[in-house]
Write an enzyme that holds these catalytic residues in place. Structure first.
Site, mmCIF file in Angstrom:
data_model
loop_
_atom_site.group_PDB
_atom_site.id
_atom_site.type_symbol
_atom_site.label_atom_id
_atom_site.label_comp_id
_atom_site.label_asym_id
_atom_site.label_seq_id
_atom_site.Cartn_x
_atom_site.Cartn_y
_atom_site.Cartn_z
ATOM 1 N N ARG A 142 -0.602 -8.480 13.490
ATOM 2 C CA ARG A 142 -1.228 -7.436 12.666
ATOM 3 C C ARG A 142 -2.064 -8.067 11.553
ATOM 4 N NH1 ARG A 142 4.099 -4.610 11.363
ATOM 5 N NH2 ARG A 142 2.924 -3.307 9.927
ATOM 6 N N ARG B 49 -9.671 0.822 8.516
ATOM 7 C CA ARG B 49 -9.269 -0.541 8.858
ATOM 8 C C ARG B 49 -10.388 -1.299 9.565
ATOM 9 N NH1 ARG B 49 -3.375 0.690 9.072
ATOM 10 N NH2 ARG B 49 -2.177 -1.172 9.578
ATOM 11 N N LYS C 268 0.834 -1.212 0.000
ATOM 12 C CA LYS C 268 0.000 0.000 0.000
ATOM 13 C C LYS C 268 0.868 1.261 0.000
ATOM 14 C CE LYS C 268 -2.151 -0.833 3.945
ATOM 15 N NZ LYS C 268 -1.457 -2.040 4.423
ATOM 16 N N ARG D 82 12.043 -5.478 5.932
ATOM 17 C CA ARG D 82 11.999 -4.172 5.261
ATOM 18 C C ARG D 82 12.609 -3.053 6.105
ATOM 19 N NH1 ARG D 82 5.474 -2.692 5.076
ATOM 20 N NH2 ARG D 82 5.219 -2.400 7.319
ATOM 21 N N ARG E 214 11.033 -0.338 11.387
ATOM 22 C CA ARG E 214 9.933 -0.173 12.334
ATOM 23 C C ARG E 214 9.990 -1.235 13.419
ATOM 24 N NH1 ARG E 214 4.617 0.455 8.749
ATOM 25 N NH2 ARG E 214 3.795 -0.571 10.609
HETATM 26 P P1 AMP Z 1 0.714 0.806 9.381
HETATM 27 O O1 AMP Z 1 1.873 1.732 9.200
HETATM 28 O O2 AMP Z 1 -0.441 1.158 8.485
HETATM 29 O O3 AMP Z 1 1.093 -0.647 9.309
HETATM 30 O O4 AMP Z 1 0.189 1.053 10.884
HETATM 31 C C1 AMP Z 1 1.011 0.830 11.989
HETATM 32 C C2 AMP Z 1 0.168 0.734 13.242
HETATM 33 O O5 AMP Z 1 -0.544 1.967 13.435
HETATM 34 C C3 AMP Z 1 -0.916 -0.338 13.206
HETATM 35 O O6 AMP Z 1 -0.438 -1.617 13.573
HETATM 36 C C4 AMP Z 1 -1.916 0.235 14.217
HETATM 37 O O7 AMP Z 1 -1.472 0.051 15.552
HETATM 38 C C5 AMP Z 1 -1.856 1.713 13.933
HETATM 39 N N1 AMP Z 1 -2.817 2.140 12.879
HETATM 40 C C6 AMP Z 1 -2.530 2.659 11.651
HETATM 41 N N2 AMP Z 1 -3.641 2.941 10.965
HETATM 42 C C7 AMP Z 1 -4.680 2.566 11.766
HETATM 43 C C8 AMP Z 1 -6.087 2.592 11.608
HETATM 44 N N3 AMP Z 1 -6.679 3.039 10.489
HETATM 45 N N4 AMP Z 1 -6.832 2.129 12.642
HETATM 46 C C9 AMP Z 1 -6.272 1.681 13.771
HETATM 47 N N5 AMP Z 1 -4.943 1.631 13.991
HETATM 48 C C10 AMP Z 1 -4.149 2.067 12.988
#
Ligand code: AMP
Length: 218
Positions: A172, A88, A13, A127, A161
């Site tokens: 996740r 999400r 994404k 990554r 990360r």
């Molecule tokens: P990502 O970078 O999109 O993988 O997001 C990293 C972390 O941020 C996720 O594992 C969640 O803890 C939090 N997070 C990001 N976007 C959302 C969302 N739309 N709803 C809830 N938690 C989120």
């Protein structure tokens, strides 16, 4: 044009969002990036989100909805936005509908990027990204052309990360299957859904994406 990507962690994404951002000047709205910045700056939102993020859980809907609502008021979003990692949950998707309606905006495409779980764990666990420009790399699949130097900006500092470990990715992924997948029929019913094969090479995925945006495929 406003679009959103639906897909698991490591599905591509962010990579495809950056591609559209570079090519069309659309703005990537990554809730993950925004939340990481909030945690880093120790803002109130950051303090509320930190624990969920560190444990690989989802941050509560009200926090991410408020972030997106506010971000959409900034003028750069008029160029078109790419929602990356939002919504999400069905609650977030319903809230997004309300926000877009309130602001006189519409969603043109909801694009699922589909990748098998096994590949995702390998992808995410290796990554890393350039600390200066955010360009993405991978220990096995996409190393910088010159070791230790970013292909894009020449930066020499890289970051990983904390939630990109194999164990955290599995957690996740569980959230993705349980809470995010119900959004696929949600957007199918709205007639804005398309599917991308996220297991192809990055350039092939980008080309397929272009086809979808040009209306050459539904
Ligand atoms: P990502 O970078 O999109 O993988 O997001 C990293 C972390 O941020 C996720 O594992 C969640 O803890 C939090 N997070 C990001 N976007 C959302 C969302 N739309 N709803 C809830 N938690 C989120």
């Amino acid at each position: 044009m406003n679009i959103l990507f639906l897909g698991p962690p490591g599905g591509g994404k962010g990579t495809q969002s950056k591609y559209l951002q570079r090519k069309y000047g659309m703005v990537q709205l990554s809730t993950g990036d925004m939340l990481r910045a909030a945690v880093e700056s120790q803002s109130e939102v950051g303090l509320r989100a930190k624990e969920a993020m560190e444990s690989g859980s989802l941050v509560s809907d009200d926090i991410v909805i408020a972030i997106i609502d506010e971000r959409l008021d900034q003028p750069d979003t008029k160029q078109g936005v790419i929602f990356d990692g939002f919504p999400r949950t069905v609650g977030q998707a319903q809230a997004l509908d309300g926000i877009l309606l309130k602001k006189g905006l519409r969603l043109d495409h909801a694009i699922e990027i589909r990748v098998d779980d096994d590949l995702l764990v390998a992808r995410v666990a290796g990554r890393f990204s350039c600390a200066t420009c955010g360009a993405s790399y991978h220990d096995t699949f996409t190393r910088p052309k010159v070791e230790g130097v970013c292909d894009n900006c020449g930066g020499t500092k890289f970051t990983r990360r904390a939630d990109d470990t194999a164990e955290m990715v599995r957690k996740r992924l569980n959230y993705f299957h349980e809470l995010t997948k119900p959004l696929l029929p949600y957007y199918q019913e709205k007639g804005v859904y398309s599917l991308l094969n996220g297991m192809a090479d990055i350039a092939v995925v980008s080309q397929e994406l272009e086809n979808i945006l040009a209306g050459k495929r539904s």
